[in-house]
Design an enzyme around this catalytic site. Sequence first.
Site, PDB file in Angstrom:
ATOM      1  N   ASP A  92     -42.169  22.260 -11.177  1.00 17.83           N
ATOM      2  CA  ASP A  92     -42.582  22.065 -12.563  1.00 17.83           C
ATOM      3  C   ASP A  92     -44.069  21.746 -12.543  1.00 17.83           C
ATOM      4  O   ASP A  92     -44.612  21.260 -11.552  1.00 17.83           O
ATOM      5  CB  ASP A  92     -41.761  20.953 -13.224  1.00 17.83           C
ATOM      6  CG  ASP A  92     -41.901  20.985 -14.753  1.00 17.83           C
ATOM      7  OD1 ASP A  92     -42.637  21.868 -15.273  1.00 17.83           O
ATOM      8  OD2 ASP A  92     -41.290  20.132 -15.427  1.00 17.83           O
ATOM      9  N   ASP A 271     -31.927  22.743 -14.442  1.00 14.39           N
ATOM     10  CA  ASP A 271     -32.202  21.623 -13.543  1.00 14.39           C
ATOM     11  C   ASP A 271     -32.014  20.366 -14.355  1.00 14.39           C
ATOM     12  O   ASP A 271     -32.184  20.374 -15.575  1.00 14.39           O
ATOM     13  CB  ASP A 271     -33.651  21.652 -13.029  1.00 14.39           C
ATOM     14  CG  ASP A 271     -34.613  21.108 -14.059  1.00 14.39           C
ATOM     15  OD1 ASP A 271     -34.937  21.861 -15.010  1.00 14.39           O
ATOM     16  OD2 ASP A 271     -35.014  19.931 -13.965  1.00 14.39           O
TER      17      ASP A 271
END
Length: 376
Positions: A92, A271
Site C-alpha cells: 500500500d 486485505d
Amino acid sequence: MTFDLLAQDSATKARAGRLETAHGTIETPIFMPVGTAGTVKAVSQQTLKTDINAQIILGNTYHLYLRPGLDVLKAAGGLHKFNGWDRPILTDSGGYQVYSLSNTRKIKEEGVKFRSHVDGSQHLFSPEGVMDIQRVIGADIIMAFDECTPWPCEYDYAARSLEMTHRWLKRCIQRFDSTEGLYGYEQNLFPIVQGSTFKDLRIKSAEFIAEQGRAGNAIGGLSVGEPAELMYEMTELVCDILPKDKPRYLMGVGTPANILENIALGVDMFDCVMPTRNARNGMLFTTQGIVNITNKKWETDFSPLDPELGGHASTFYSRSYVRHLFQSKEMLGPQIASAHNLAFYLWLVKEARKEILAGTFGPWKERMVKQVMTRL
Ligand code: GUN
C-alpha cells in the site's frame, strides 16, 4: 502481469480468475494477509507458506520507509530478499496510514507533510516520492498515492479530494512509467477509486480509473465506518464500471460476510487486519461461527480449533489449551490464533472460488454468510 478470467457466476457477479506475477500465481478471489512492517504479525514466513498457503502478502510503504528505511531495503535487494518471502507482495502507498497513524499532517497539492509516529521526525510523501519508495521496496503490485476520505464526509470535501487523488494518480503514472524496477522483475501500479459514499463521485472516479488502462484496479475509501449496505452499493456501482478483464482489489475489507458479499459483486482481491488483529484479542473465526476463546465455555473443550480447516494451528491445538494460553498471556496463544484465523480466511476464499467454478456460488454464499458469522 496477466489476468485470466476463468469463470463468471450466473446468479451473482462473482468471478474466478488467475493472476500471474513475477513471483508466481494468485488464484482469485484471494485474501492477502497484512504484513505491514514486512511481517505478518505473529506468523512466520514458513507457516504462511507451508501451512496457510498464502499466495500474496501485503507490506506498507509508510511503515517500511520509516523502519527499517530505504537504505536497508535497497542493500537487502528489496523486501522479498529482506524478509525471505519469495511469493508475490503488494505494498500500500501510505495513502491511508499517513492519515491514520502519523501525528501532525498537512495535505497539500504537492503531497502530505507528516511527523513519524516512531520518532516525531518530519517527512513529505508526494506521488513521485511514494513511487520511488515502492520501487525500492520492490513489491509486485504497488498502489497509487491517494487520499482516503473519512466517513461521514461533506460532499464538497469528497469532491475536491477526489480531484486531487486523480491529479496525484497522473503524477504517480508519469513517475512510475518513466522509471524501472531496481531488481530485474516487473512491478505493476494499481490506481485507486475514491469518492466516499456519493454515487456520482464514485461513478466519475471509476470511469477515470478505468481509462488509465492499468493491469489492475483498486477501490478505496470503504469500510471506514459506513453501514455495510452502503459499502456494497458503492462496490457494485464501481465494479460495473471497472474493466472486466482486470483484477479488482477492495482495500481494507473486511469481515467474512463482507468478503463473501463483495465477491458476489465482482471483487477479486481483499486485505484486512481483522483476522490477525482479532486473533490477538482471542476472537477466532471458524467454519461453524465465531469463537471468543477467552470464554469459560471452552475451558474443557478438548476438540481442535477447527478440524475442517487445513493447517497445523487449526487441527493440532484444542480450544481448551488455546484458552489457557490466552488466560496465561502466553505468546503462543496469539501465534496459534493468528495462524488459525488466516487459515480460515484463505479457506473461505478458496471455497468461494470452488463454488464459482462449479456454478453454485449464489446459494452457498447465502448459507455461509449466516453460518460463519454465528456467535458460538
Ligand atoms: N486501505 C484501506 N483503504 C484504503 C484507501 O482508501 N487507500 C489506501 N491507499 N489504502 C487503503
